[in-house]
Scaffold this motif. Structure first.
Motif: not given
Length: 301
Positions: A3-4, A76-80, A82-89, A296-301
């Motif tokens: 997920k990007i 932005g990186v925190r949101e990425a 927490e939303r479970g993305y693998d890569y942030a551009w 930060a960590e993924v929310k609602n794993k």
């Protein structure tokens, strides 16, 4: 499939943002989302995105205040993550990716099998020349990575947040960019942390255009009156970063700042005392500046 998400930080530059979002929506690689981090723009950015553009690919988030570039990327990186993305551009709103910019980054992700901390695009100015403010610092060790060279990947120590593709599994370990930096130096410091975990690379096949007003960098001697105070953040943040690296590098940097300080009366045409005070204040505060790393960590794993 990994997920990007493209993380775009914007503040009162709707015209440039339109170009940026248009370029993102026309990428040849389609499997990604867009997080638009708006530092409380007052130029109609929210209305444009929500009412005119209305694209389900874009998630608009208003931070509620001008957090600066550093605060925006921290957000932005925190949101990425927490939303479970693998890569942030990561990119600013004046970054215009060429059509295959993300496709190349995604291909290099597969080539490296995810074994990297970040990838950085080749950044050009509007005339096609390399953007001077966004030149990566290539490490000498790159000469030993023959296979990477053949695939247009060069090992780098430093890159800017103008098309900066972060492996979020590494970001979870090293934390978020320092929001307290506000502007200047947040990207270099973050590169250092990321590189301590895994290597970072320049992808020569991924190209973006940085629509800066000029391709000539301004220094403390010639920066405009309205931007002198902003340089305080540069000196403070760099002093902090060199302080973290080693006493030797900090000493060298402070000597360089001392040289600039004594040169201001000879090289600057105006506001000399203000420029000198900016250098000195930034150095002094940088010696005690001590922001804390956030995670930060993924929310609602």
């Amino acid at each position: 499939m990994k997920k990007i998400v493209a993380v775009v930080v914007t503040y009162n530059r709707k015209k440039l943002l339109k170009e940026n979002l248009n370029a993102l929506l026309n990428q040849s690689y389609k499997e990604f989302d867009i997080l638009l981090i708006d530092n409380a723009s007052t130029d109609g950015t929210k209305e444009y995105v929500k009412e005119e553009l209305e694209n389900e690919k874009i998630t608009y988030i208003n931070t509620g205040a001008n957090l600066g570039g550093a605060g925006g990327f921290n957000f932005g990186v925190r949101e990425a993550i927490e939303r479970g993305y693998d890569y942030a551009w990561l990119m600013d709103d004046d970054t215009i990716p060429t059509e295959t910019a993300l496709e190349s980054l995604a291909n290099k992700t597969e080539l490296l099998k995810g074994d990297f901390s970040f990838l950085s695009s080749l950044c050009k100015w509007t005339d096609g020349n390399i953007a001077t403010m966004n030149k990566q610092i290539i490490t000498y060790e790159y000469i030993f990575e023959y296979e990477k060279i053949y695939n247009n990947l060069l090992l780098v120590e430093r890159a800017s947040f103008v098309s900066f593709y972060v492996n979020l599994s590494v970001a979870k370990k090293v934390g978020l960019p320092y929001k307290e930096f506000f502007i200047y130096g947040d990207d270099w410091e973050y590169c250092l942390r990321l590189n301590n975990e895994k290597k970072g690379y320049l992808d020569l096949d991924s190209v973006v255009i940085h629509k800066m007003a000029s391709n000539v960098g301004a220094d403390i001697y010639n920066v405009g009156k309205d931007r002198i105070k902003r340089n305080y953040f540069n000196y403070r943040n760099l002093t902090f970063t060199y302080r973290k690296r080693s006493k030797r590098e900090l000493f060298k940097f402070l000597l360089e700042c001392l040289y600039q300080f004594v040169q201001v009366p000879f090289k600057a045409k105006n506001h000399r005392l203000k420029r000198m005070w900016t250098i000195m204040k930034g150095n002094i505060v940088g010696l005690v500046f001590n922001p804390k790393i956030e995670y930060a960590e993924v929310k609602n794993k």
